[in-house]
Design a protein around this motif. Structure first.
Motif, PDB file in Angstrom:
ATOM      1  N   PHE A 238       0.863  -1.178   0.000  1.00 56.43           N
ATOM      2  CA  PHE A 238       0.000   0.000   0.000  1.00 56.43           C
ATOM      3  C   PHE A 238       0.902   1.230   0.000  1.00 56.43           C
ATOM      4  O   PHE A 238       1.903   1.270   0.719  1.00 56.43           O
ATOM      5  CB  PHE A 238      -0.878   0.034   1.249  1.00 56.43           C
ATOM      6  CG  PHE A 238      -1.957  -1.011   1.294  1.00 56.43           C
ATOM      7  CD1 PHE A 238      -2.987  -1.018   0.359  1.00 56.43           C
ATOM      8  CD2 PHE A 238      -1.957  -1.983   2.277  1.00 56.43           C
ATOM      9  CE1 PHE A 238      -3.994  -1.973   0.412  1.00 56.43           C
ATOM     10  CE2 PHE A 238      -2.950  -2.938   2.344  1.00 56.43           C
ATOM     11  CZ  PHE A 238      -3.971  -2.937   1.402  1.00 56.43           C
ATOM     12  N   THR A 244      -8.143   3.185  -3.279  1.00 59.60           N
ATOM     13  CA  THR A 244      -8.493   1.845  -2.806  1.00 59.60           C
ATOM     14  C   THR A 244      -9.985   1.596  -2.967  1.00 59.60           C
ATOM     15  O   THR A 244     -10.807   2.398  -2.502  1.00 59.60           O
ATOM     16  CB  THR A 244      -8.114   1.674  -1.326  1.00 59.60           C
ATOM     17  OG1 THR A 244      -6.691   1.771  -1.182  1.00 59.60           O
ATOM     18  CG2 THR A 244      -8.575   0.323  -0.800  1.00 59.60           C
ATOM     19  N   SER A 258      -8.633  -1.177   7.272  1.00 55.98           N
ATOM     20  CA  SER A 258      -8.279  -0.717   5.923  1.00 55.98           C
ATOM     21  C   SER A 258      -8.692   0.734   5.723  1.00 55.98           C
ATOM     22  O   SER A 258      -7.987   1.508   5.067  1.00 55.98           O
ATOM     23  CB  SER A 258      -8.952  -1.606   4.873  1.00 55.98           C
ATOM     24  OG  SER A 258      -8.512  -2.942   4.986  1.00 55.98           O
ATOM     25  N   GLY A 262      -5.994   3.597   5.001  1.00 54.80           N
ATOM     26  CA  GLY A 262      -6.135   4.376   3.778  1.00 54.80           C
ATOM     27  C   GLY A 262      -6.144   5.870   4.039  1.00 54.80           C
ATOM     28  O   GLY A 262      -5.496   6.654   3.328  1.00 54.80           O
ATOM     29  N   SER A 267      -4.971   8.348   1.015  1.00 60.34           N
ATOM     30  CA  SER A 267      -5.540   7.726  -0.180  1.00 60.34           C
ATOM     31  C   SER A 267      -7.017   8.091  -0.339  1.00 60.34           C
ATOM     32  O   SER A 267      -7.646   8.612   0.577  1.00 60.34           O
ATOM     33  CB  SER A 267      -5.387   6.203  -0.103  1.00 60.34           C
ATOM     34  OG  SER A 267      -4.028   5.842  -0.131  1.00 60.34           O
ATOM     35  N   LEU A 269     -10.692   6.526  -0.769  1.00 62.35           N
ATOM     36  CA  LEU A 269     -11.438   5.303  -0.534  1.00 62.35           C
ATOM     37  C   LEU A 269     -12.707   5.326  -1.366  1.00 62.35           C
ATOM     38  O   LEU A 269     -13.488   6.284  -1.289  1.00 62.35           O
ATOM     39  CB  LEU A 269     -11.795   5.156   0.946  1.00 62.35           C
ATOM     40  CG  LEU A 269     -10.631   5.213   1.937  1.00 62.35           C
ATOM     41  CD1 LEU A 269     -11.156   5.111   3.368  1.00 62.35           C
ATOM     42  CD2 LEU A 269      -9.626   4.103   1.657  1.00 62.35           C
TER      43      LEU A 269
END
Length: 558
Positions: A238, A244, A258, A262, A267, A269
Motif C-alpha cells: 500500500f 483503494t 483498511s 487508507g 488515499s 477510498l
C-alpha cells in the motif's frame, strides 16, 4: 537482563516500522508550520481522531472518500466531524460514553466514527446483518448512550432510545436530508472549529462474527506502537495517495483497519452501500484503483463472472488484492493469481488477535494453502494440549501476541492466554520455511472412530472438485463412529453431481474416515455480511429444504 533485551527489541522494531512508514509515504517531509499543526492535532485528539485533522493539513482538497452521494475531501471530512462532535458535546455526550453505529459503507460511517473519536467516546460498531433482538441486546450490553443508524434499520431499532439521541446517517429517498435527527442536519448547523479536548482516548469495540453464537464485543484502545501499521506495510505494498476500492463492510475489523490505514496514507477510498461484483470491476477501472480490499466470498463472486467479463475491463492499475475475514482455499488462490497476476495478499487474523501472518504472491505461488509468514512485531507459537511448544511441522493450537489484540471481551470473558500469548482458536503448523498453515478450528475438530478429523481439510478437498461452487463441512453425531462429517455443497451452474460421486472423490483423495457420512445440496450457504459461513445454521435439520437440480440426482442414487 531479560527486560533490557525486550526493550532493545521493541526499540529496534519501532525504528524498522518508522523506516517502513517513511518508505510507504505515510510519513514524509513537511513544512515546519504544518509539522507543528500536525503535532498539535495529535496531542489534542490522539491517534484516531487526530488522523483526520492531520489528513486535512497534509491533503486538503484531495478526495478522502467517494460514495454514492459524491466526493468528500480531507478538509471537508475534518470540518464535518468537527461540527458533529461539537453538536454531540453540546447535547451532553461525554468522554467514555458509548456511541453505537449501525451504518453501511458511506460517508456517514466516517462522520460518526471520527466525531465520536474526537469526543473521546467508546465506538460500538454494530453488524448490519443483525436481527432486531440481537441489535437491542448488543446495544444494551455494550452501553449505548448515542445511536447512529441508516434509515433502513429504523424498525429494527425500536426500543433503543439512548439518552443523547438517535441520529440518522443515510436518509432514504423522500426524507428531508436536513431534518433535526440527521447527521447532515447537525453538521450544517454547528461550528466546524475543532471541538474541545476530550481528555480521554476513544475506545473501539468491534464485534465478533457470531458464526457460532451471540457476537461478543472485543474492545481495544488506540494502538501505542507503529507496529500495527508498519507491520502491515512491510508485507503489503500500500502506498500514499493512491486509490483503494474498499468493498468489505466498514464495521468489520478488516474494513475498519483498511479504512483507517487508507486515510492515514492520504488515499482515496471508494465505497458503496452494497457489494456487486460487476460494479466493483467497473469501479476499479473507472477510478484506476491500485488496491482492492475484499473477503473471500466477494473475490469468488468476482471470479465467477468468468474470464471474459474480468478481462473486458482495464485493471492494469491494480497492484494489491488484499483478502481476509475467512479462509481462502487453495483453489481460490490459484484462480485469483491466474486471473489477476501476482497481486494477491492473504492476511490471517481475527477480531480478537488482529493480524498475525500475511502471505504475498510469492508465498501463495509456492504454497497456495499457506497463510504466510509471521508479521514482524508479532509472536506466534504452536502449543500442544499441555501448553508446550511443538516441533516445527507438528500441528497444535495457535497462540499469538502483538500490540493490537483485544483486551478481553466486554462481558468479562477472554480467550485462553498462556505466557502472555492469546489463543487464536485455530489449530495449525509451520513448514520448514516458516509459513503458517491453518489445519482447522480447535472447537470444530471431531473424533471419528478414534481419529482426529478437521472439517477444513475435507472442505478444501471438495472445493477442488470442478462441480463444487461452495462447500462447508460440520461434525455430527454417529452411533457407530462417535462422530462423522456432514458436507453442505452448492453445485456450479450447469454441473450435475451426486452424493456418491462426492463421497467417492473424498475417498480417492483423503483417508477413508474423513469421508462425509452425508452430502446435502443447497442453493446457497448461509453467510454473514463478511462472508463467513454460519455453521450453527447448518447444524440445524435442513433435510426438508428445497434443493437444486443436482440434489435430485443424489436422492435418486440413494
Amino acid at each position: 537482563m531479560g527486560g533490557g533485551v525486550k526493550l532493545a527489541g521493541r526499540v529496534t522494531n519501532e525504528a524498522y516500522f518508522a523506516v517502513v512508514c517513511i518508505r510507504s509515504g505515510l510519513v514524509g517531509p513537511e513544512l515546519p508550520h504544518k509539522v507543528a499543526q500536525m503535532l498539535l492535532a495529535f496531542e489534542r485528539h490522539g491517534l484516531l481522531a487526530g488522523a483526520v485533522t492531520i489528513g486535512a493539513i497534509r491533503n486538503g482538497d484531495r478526495v478522502a472518500m467517494r460514495d454514492e452521494r459524491g466526493e468528500v475531501t480531507y478538509k471537508e471530512l475534518d470540518e464535518r466531524t468537527n461540527a458533529l462532535a461539537n453538536a454531540w458535546r453540546d447535547r451532553g455526550l461525554k468522554p467514555g460514553d458509548g456511541v453505537a453505529i449501525l451504518v453501511r459503507n458511506h460517508r456517514g460511517f466516517l462522520d460518526a466514527v471520527f466525531a465520536a473519536a474526537k469526543c473521546g467516546a467508546k465506538l460500538i460498531l454494530l453488524n448490519t446483518s443483525f436481527a432486531g433482538p440481537q441489535i437491542r441486546e448488543v446495544a444494551d450490553r455494550e452501553g449505548t448512550d448515542l445511536l447512529v443508524y441508516d434509515d433502513e434499520y429504523a424498525d429494527l431499532l425500536r426500543g433503543v432510545d439512548p439518552p443523547h439521541g438517535r441520529w440518522r446517517a443515510w436518509i432514504d429517498e423522500g426524507s428531508p436530508t436536513d431534518a433535526d435527527d440527521t447527521l447532515d442536519g447537525l453538521i450544517g448547523s454547528n461550528s466546524t472549529k475543532g471541538p474541545p479536548r476530550a481528555g480521554k482516548a476513544p475506545k473501539i469495540v468491534i464485534l465478533t462474527s457470531g458464526t457460532t453464537g451471540t457476537p461478543k464485543g472485543a474492545p481495544r484502545d488506540e494502538p501505542k506502537s507503529l507496529g500495527i501499521i508498519g507491520g502491515l506495510l512491510s508485507k503489503v505494498p500500500f502506498r500514499a495517495r493512491e486509490t483503494t476500492e474498499l468493498a468489505v463492510p466498514l464495521f468489520h475489523a478488516l474494513g475498519f483497519a483498511s479504512m483507517a490505514l487508507g486515510l492515514a496514507l492520504g488515499s482515496t477510498l471508494v465505497v458503496r452501500r452494497r457489494f456487486d461484483p460487476e460494479v466493483t470491476l467497473d469501479s476499479i477501472q473507472d477510478n484506476e484503483c491500485t488496491a482492492l480490499v475484499v473477503v473471500p466470498v466477494m473475490l469468488q463472486r468476482i471470479l465467477d463472472l468468468g474470464a471474459d467479463k474480468v478481462n473486458r475491463r482495464d485493471l492494469s492499475s491494480l497492484k494489491v488484492i488484499f483478502v481476509s475475514g475467512s479462509a481462502v482455499g487453495p483453489e481460490l488462490v490459484k484462480r485469483t493469481l491466474k486471473a489477476f497476476g501476482p497481486v494477491l495478499y492473504n492476511m490471517y487474523g481475527s477480531t480478537e488477535i488482529a493480524y498475525v501472518t500475511i502471505a504475498g504472491p510469492d508465498d501463495l505461488k509456492q504454497e497456495p494453502g499457506s497463510v504466510g509468514k509471521v508479521v514482524r512485531g508479532t509472536v506466534v507459537k504452536i502449543l500442544d494440549e499441555d501448553g508446550k511448544e511443538v516441533e516445527k511441522g507438528a500441528s497444535g493450537r495457535i497462540f499469538v501476541g502483538n500490540s493490537a489484540q483485544m483486551e478481553g471481551y466486554t462481558g468479562g470473558e477472554n480467550k485462553e492466554i498462556i505466557e502472555g500469548l492469546m489463543s487464536s482458536g485455530d489449530v495449525g503448523h509451520f513448514d520448514e520455511d516458516g509459513r503458517l498453515f491453518i489445519d482447522g478450528r480447535d472447537d470444530e475438530m471431531i473424533v471419528s472412530g478414534g481419529e482426529n478429523v478437521f472439517p477444513a481439510e475435507v472442505e478444501e478437498c471438495l472445493a477442488a472438485h470442478e462441480a463444487v461452487e461452495e462447500v462447508s463441512v460440520i461434525g455430527v453425531d454417529d452411533e457407530k463412529f462417535g462422530q462423522r462429517l456432514k458436507a453442505f455443497v452448492v453445485v456450479r451452474e450447469g454441473q450435475d453431481i451426486s452424493q456418491d460421486d462426492l463421497k467417492g472423490y473424498v475417498k480417492d483423495n483423503l483417508a477413508n474416515y474423513k469421508t462425509p457420512r452425508e452430502v446435502v445440496f443447497l442453493d446457497e450457504l448461509p453467510r454473514n455480511p463478511t462472508g463467513k459461513v454460519l455453521k450453527r445454521e447448518l447444524a440445524e435439520d435442513r433435510s426438508d429444504e428445497a434443493r437444486p437440480k443436482a440434489a435430485a440426482t443424489a436422492a435418486e442414487d440413494e
